[in-house]
Scaffold this active site. Sequence first.
Site, PDB file in Angstrom:
ATOM      1  CD  GLU A 131      -2.850  -1.373   2.311  1.00 17.66           C
ATOM      2  OE1 GLU A 131      -2.861  -0.477   3.165  1.00 17.66           O
ATOM      3  OE2 GLU A 131      -3.538  -2.395   2.394  1.00 17.66           O
TER       4      GLU A 131
ATOM      5  CD  GLU B 182      -4.939  -7.886   1.633  1.00 17.26           C
ATOM      6  OE1 GLU B 182      -5.808  -7.112   2.071  1.00 17.26           O
ATOM      7  OE2 GLU B 182      -3.727  -7.696   1.803  1.00 17.26           O
TER       8      GLU B 182
END
Length: 371
Positions: free
Chosen positions: A155, A260
């Site tokens: 991220e 995810e």
Amino acid sequence: MRLTNYYLLLLTLIILSSCNAQKENNVVSLKDSFKNDFCIGTALSANQIEEKNEKEDSLIKKEFNAITAENIMKSMFLHPAKDKYDFAMADKFIAYGEKNKMFIHGHTLIWHSQLASWMAEIKDSIEMKNFMKDHITTIVSKYKGRIDSWDVVNEALNEDGTLRKSVFFNTLGEQYLVDAFKLAAAADPKVDLYYNDYNNEEPAKRQGNINLIKKIKAGGGKIDGVGIQAHWRLESPSIETIEESILAYSALGLKVAFTELDITVLPNPWDLKGADVNQNFEGNAKMNPYQEKLPDSVQVKLANRYASIFKLFLKHKDKISRVTFWGVHDGQSWLNDWPIKGRTNYPLLFNSNLKPKKAYQSVMKLKETNE
Ligand code: G3I
């Protein structure tokens, strides 16, 4: 003659019912159905790593052949103080994967979130360089040859594709990305190294992600794959957008993993145009519409959405290394508490009683008709 027909009918019924019984007992599984396509993974909670619930444990072993730790390998847990590492839970996680011959993914080395408080306070570039070297080298070397792939950086991008002003960026500039991948490769030259992010299938962030990958490569870093987290919704992103991303990343010579995966079925507070930003959505029944049960109509939408996503994954199976769900069953999903606490969401293939949902059947059906 009549009697023969009767016996034939009886025989057919027996055969059919034994097939259905097999299906109901779930003799088939996700991991076996997709074994020639890609790994099917799940994120494990601390309790699941410790095999605290027998039923959950047998479901995990039956359905999945890849694991990621949902939380216990994040910096704040593995490296709680400058001179202290705590590998107790991570050791159990690795042992679980090895015992069950699963693909083991490490999540995550360099991430601005879930840092130990001492890390967030590093202000100086020398101190940050020393931290990164010690952190990455210690952890990756410890599990060298036992972990199959790592999220090296997680991220690092903003939604517009620019670099996030994280504690790493603020102290080291964009060079931290190259350094992180170099340090990980030096500690375990054979392990697969991934950059992982959410919304990086969206065009602007995707372009930022492509630039980031090119920077890492140009700086001499080794990067093997990109993780698209895939925290998705019923209506978006579009299948076309996902497909463009698979093609764009794999054109750079990288493996693509969906790391995810989950699909929220609940209303999003940010979609409520004109809503007071200070409005408190917690406890608001409109924002938690399926507290008792998921209506069939939504169950079907979720099943169709999963089917079209997996259809696309199968189309590009040669480019996809792994598809990991973010949790085993709906009851454990982080989406019950985010972005609003205490809701009841239904984002995965198994319900909170561990029973396969329509979405599970729709995904499995793709393989029945495919082969
Ligand atoms: O461990 C404490 C527990 O002691 C306490 O009783 C409880 C009370 O709320 O909190 C527990 O910590 C929670 C932790 O999960 C473990 O369950 C934190 O509050 C909670 O914030 C934390 O959330 C995790 C989140 O990352 C943190 O950023 C989610 O479980 C986890 O699913 C989520 O995973 C991230 C990926 O790592 C990166 N990509 C996005 C994804 C979803 O946010």
